[in-house]
Write an enzyme that holds these catalytic residues in place. Structure first.
Site, PDB file in Angstrom:
ATOM      1  N   GLU A  26      39.120  47.507  73.152  1.00 47.66           N
ATOM      2  CA  GLU A  26      37.863  47.337  72.434  1.00 47.66           C
ATOM      3  C   GLU A  26      37.555  48.576  71.611  1.00 47.66           C
ATOM      4  O   GLU A  26      37.948  49.688  71.971  1.00 47.66           O
ATOM      5  CB  GLU A  26      36.738  47.046  73.430  1.00 47.66           C
ATOM      6  CG  GLU A  26      36.956  45.700  74.110  1.00 47.66           C
ATOM      7  CD  GLU A  26      35.963  45.372  75.224  1.00 47.66           C
ATOM      8  OE1 GLU A  26      35.811  44.185  75.517  1.00 47.66           O
ATOM      9  OE2 GLU A  26      35.353  46.283  75.797  1.00 47.66           O
TER      10      GLU A  26
ATOM     11  N   CYS B 148      33.815  54.293  67.646  1.00 46.24           N
ATOM     12  CA  CYS B 148      34.202  54.683  68.998  1.00 46.24           C
ATOM     13  C   CYS B 148      35.496  53.933  69.311  1.00 46.24           C
ATOM     14  O   CYS B 148      35.503  52.700  69.358  1.00 46.24           O
ATOM     15  CB  CYS B 148      33.087  54.310  69.968  1.00 46.24           C
ATOM     16  SG  CYS B 148      33.509  54.595  71.687  1.00 46.24           S
TER      17      CYS B 148
ATOM     18  N   CYS C 200      42.717  52.185  82.007  1.00 50.00           N
ATOM     19  CA  CYS C 200      42.590  53.619  82.278  1.00 50.00           C
ATOM     20  C   CYS C 200      43.068  53.891  83.692  1.00 50.00           C
ATOM     21  O   CYS C 200      42.909  53.059  84.575  1.00 50.00           O
ATOM     22  CB  CYS C 200      41.128  54.049  82.124  1.00 50.00           C
ATOM     23  SG  CYS C 200      40.899  55.849  82.174  1.00 50.00           S
TER      24      CYS C 200
ATOM     25  N   CYS D 251      37.138  56.604  87.563  1.00 51.68           N
ATOM     26  CA  CYS D 251      35.776  57.116  87.695  1.00 51.68           C
ATOM     27  C   CYS D 251      34.898  55.984  88.260  1.00 51.68           C
ATOM     28  O   CYS D 251      34.948  54.855  87.762  1.00 51.68           O
ATOM     29  CB  CYS D 251      35.222  57.575  86.349  1.00 51.68           C
ATOM     30  SG  CYS D 251      36.172  58.926  85.614  1.00 51.68           S
TER      31      CYS D 251
ATOM     32  N   CYS E  54      32.498  53.707  85.920  1.00 47.44           N
ATOM     33  CA  CYS E  54      32.981  53.223  84.616  1.00 47.44           C
ATOM     34  C   CYS E  54      33.677  51.869  84.732  1.00 47.44           C
ATOM     35  O   CYS E  54      34.538  51.670  85.590  1.00 47.44           O
ATOM     36  CB  CYS E  54      33.941  54.243  84.018  1.00 47.44           C
ATOM     37  SG  CYS E  54      34.591  53.756  82.410  1.00 47.44           S
TER      38      CYS E  54
ATOM     39  N   CYS F 154      28.793  53.034  76.418  1.00 45.72           N
ATOM     40  CA  CYS F 154      29.725  53.875  77.181  1.00 45.72           C
ATOM     41  C   CYS F 154      29.975  53.290  78.549  1.00 45.72           C
ATOM     42  O   CYS F 154      29.047  52.937  79.265  1.00 45.72           O
ATOM     43  CB  CYS F 154      29.137  55.262  77.438  1.00 45.72           C
ATOM     44  SG  CYS F 154      28.928  56.261  76.008  1.00 45.72           S
TER      45      CYS F 154
HETATM   46  N1  SAH Z   1      38.200  59.128  79.303  1.00 45.33           N
HETATM   47  C1  SAH Z   1      37.339  59.796  78.372  1.00 45.33           C
HETATM   48  C2  SAH Z   1      36.734  58.907  77.310  1.00 45.33           C
HETATM   49  C3  SAH Z   1      36.162  57.552  77.695  1.00 45.33           C
HETATM   50  S1  SAH Z   1      34.603  57.417  78.467  1.00 45.33           S
HETATM   51  C4  SAH Z   1      36.257  60.527  79.109  1.00 45.33           C
HETATM   52  O1  SAH Z   1      36.176  60.409  80.318  1.00 45.33           O
HETATM   53  O2  SAH Z   1      35.522  61.293  78.483  1.00 45.33           O
HETATM   54  C5  SAH Z   1      33.330  57.817  77.368  1.00 45.33           C
HETATM   55  C6  SAH Z   1      32.098  58.355  78.079  1.00 45.33           C
HETATM   56  O3  SAH Z   1      31.354  57.322  78.764  1.00 45.33           O
HETATM   57  C7  SAH Z   1      32.434  59.377  79.142  1.00 45.33           C
HETATM   58  O4  SAH Z   1      31.556  60.454  79.036  1.00 45.33           O
HETATM   59  C8  SAH Z   1      32.168  58.613  80.419  1.00 45.33           C
HETATM   60  O5  SAH Z   1      31.953  59.461  81.494  1.00 45.33           O
HETATM   61  C9  SAH Z   1      30.982  57.793  80.038  1.00 45.33           C
HETATM   62  N2  SAH Z   1      30.716  56.657  80.920  1.00 45.33           N
HETATM   63  C10 SAH Z   1      31.585  55.970  81.670  1.00 45.33           C
HETATM   64  N3  SAH Z   1      30.954  54.977  82.307  1.00 45.33           N
HETATM   65  C11 SAH Z   1      29.655  55.026  81.953  1.00 45.33           C
HETATM   66  C12 SAH Z   1      28.503  54.241  82.244  1.00 45.33           C
HETATM   67  N4  SAH Z   1      28.584  53.191  83.038  1.00 45.33           N
HETATM   68  N5  SAH Z   1      27.328  54.596  81.677  1.00 45.33           N
HETATM   69  C13 SAH Z   1      27.255  55.640  80.834  1.00 45.33           C
HETATM   70  N6  SAH Z   1      28.301  56.402  80.508  1.00 45.33           N
HETATM   71  C14 SAH Z   1      29.487  56.112  81.059  1.00 45.33           C
END
Ligand code: SAH
Length: 349
Positions: free
Chosen positions: A97, A110, A117, A121, A124, A342
């Protein structure tokens, strides 16, 4: 009788010099390669038939020898706030996406760097899709080119910024991400400024040092979310092998070599990192390098294991950081209604 099957090469894997050689070998002019290259990159052509300044014969020759493995932008969802989410089908059928985020001053793309991935985390949505493969430089470039077209078509404005905050961890696909950025910033590509590009990482110390050594010109953002090891490890498993001490050392090295400020992304959750102790730890960590903080809104992905902290807690964080001169911004989410915010990218459709 056996049929001779000639597999066609992906034309965009060829360097300009190789394409020139292809034409010269066939008695054509090297200049032809220049024309094709412009179609492939500057005009982001999806088929040889689009290359209307080439003769029919040349187009047939190209078709007989090459394919263009262009992405297909399948579904386009538009959010009430203007955000557009693209489902992007790759040549092998996998889907990633990418998102266009419009604001008053900017239009930001974006983009994804991997299918799925590997980082797990806890907060996420993308983490729930296991990593399937890295995206190629072209597949990354195409996402940007597609959003650039959408910006012009739907908003009548140019694309201004690019963030690697879609699916995947860009520093685990470093070679392809930097190759894509090279094309995106090239005059023979999209001619965008490196300073308008931000690569966001979970914080892989070794790779941050490599980026510093490579003297990259784009911006670095780190998804920090906690500045105490125990908390960070509990929500981001990468912290076990890349603890905050190593991350901090790598960021100091980055700043020494690039003189480029670091942006920390940080979500504050109820019961996880919502105490003054956490805010103080963040302040201390921020002081290691010139940096700023984006407090980003949490986008729920489940039934409430993680919950956004209250405005009062955010104000407490702001107060702690701003008093000590750390620029801190609260970032509201965009595109939540279409799961484009995000951490919400998970190929739901
Ligand atoms: N892997 C990279 C880029 C992808 S995530 C990274 O970790 O930076 C992009 C951003 O969204 C990251 O800052 C991540 O921590 C954040 N993110 C992930 N899940 C989220 C959520 N449910 N709500 C808000 N931000 C989130």
């Amino acid at each position: 009788m056996t049929e001779l099957v000639v597999s066609k090469r992906d034309i965009r894997k060829l360097k300009l010099e190789e394409l020139k050689a292809f034409f010269v070998e066939r008695g054509d002019k090297a200049f032809r390669a220049q024309q094709v290259y412009e179609w492939l990159w500057m005009k982001s052509a999806k088929s040889f038939d689009q290359m209307t300044n080439l003769s029919l014969e040349t187009r047939e020759l190209l078709k007989a020898n090459f394919v263009i493995n262009h992405i297909k932008v399948d579904t386009m969802q538009r959010s009430a706030d203007g955000t557009i989410k693209n489902a992007v089908t790759l040549h092998d059928g996998l889907v990633v996406e990418s998102v266009l985020i419009p604001t008053e001053k900017r239009i930001t793309a974006c983009v994804s760097s991997q299918v799925g991935c590997s980082l797990a985390c806890a907060f996420c949505a993308t983490a729930r899709l296991k990593r399937q493969r890295n995206l190629s430089p072209d597949e990354i470039y195409d996402q940007v080119a597609a959003i650039k077209e959408q910006a012009e078509l739907f908003f009548g404005r140019p694309l201004t910024n690019i963030v690697f905050m879609g699916m995947g961890e860009p520093l685990l696909n470093y070679a392809n991400v930097t190759a894509a950025i090279e094309k995106i910033t090239s005059q023979k590509g999209l001619n965008m400024a490196s300073r308008r590009i931000t690569v966001s990482t979970v914080g892989i110390a070794k790779m941050i040092k490599k980026m510093a050594d490579d003297q990259v010109k784009f911006n670095l953002a780190v998804s920090l979310h906690a500045a105490l090891n125990e908390t960070r490890s509990s929500i981001m498993p990468i912290n076990d092998t890349n603890p905050l001490e190593d991350l901090g050392d790598a960021l100091e090295y980055w700043y020494q070599k690039t003189k480029s400020k670091v942006t920390f992304e940080y979500v504050v959750w109820k019961g996880i990192n919502d105490t003054p102790e956490h805010a103080q730890a963040l302040l201390k960590f921020c002081k290691r390098v010139p940096s700023k903080v984006n407090l980003i809104e949490y986008n729920p992905i489940d039934e409430g294991e993680f919950q956004q902290a209250s405005d009062e807690v955010l104000a407490m964080y702001m107060d702690v950081l701003e008093k000590q001169g750390i620029t801190t911004r609260i970032r509201k989410s965009r595109g939540k209604d279409i799961d484009a915010a995000c951490g919400q990218l998970a190929n739901k459709s």
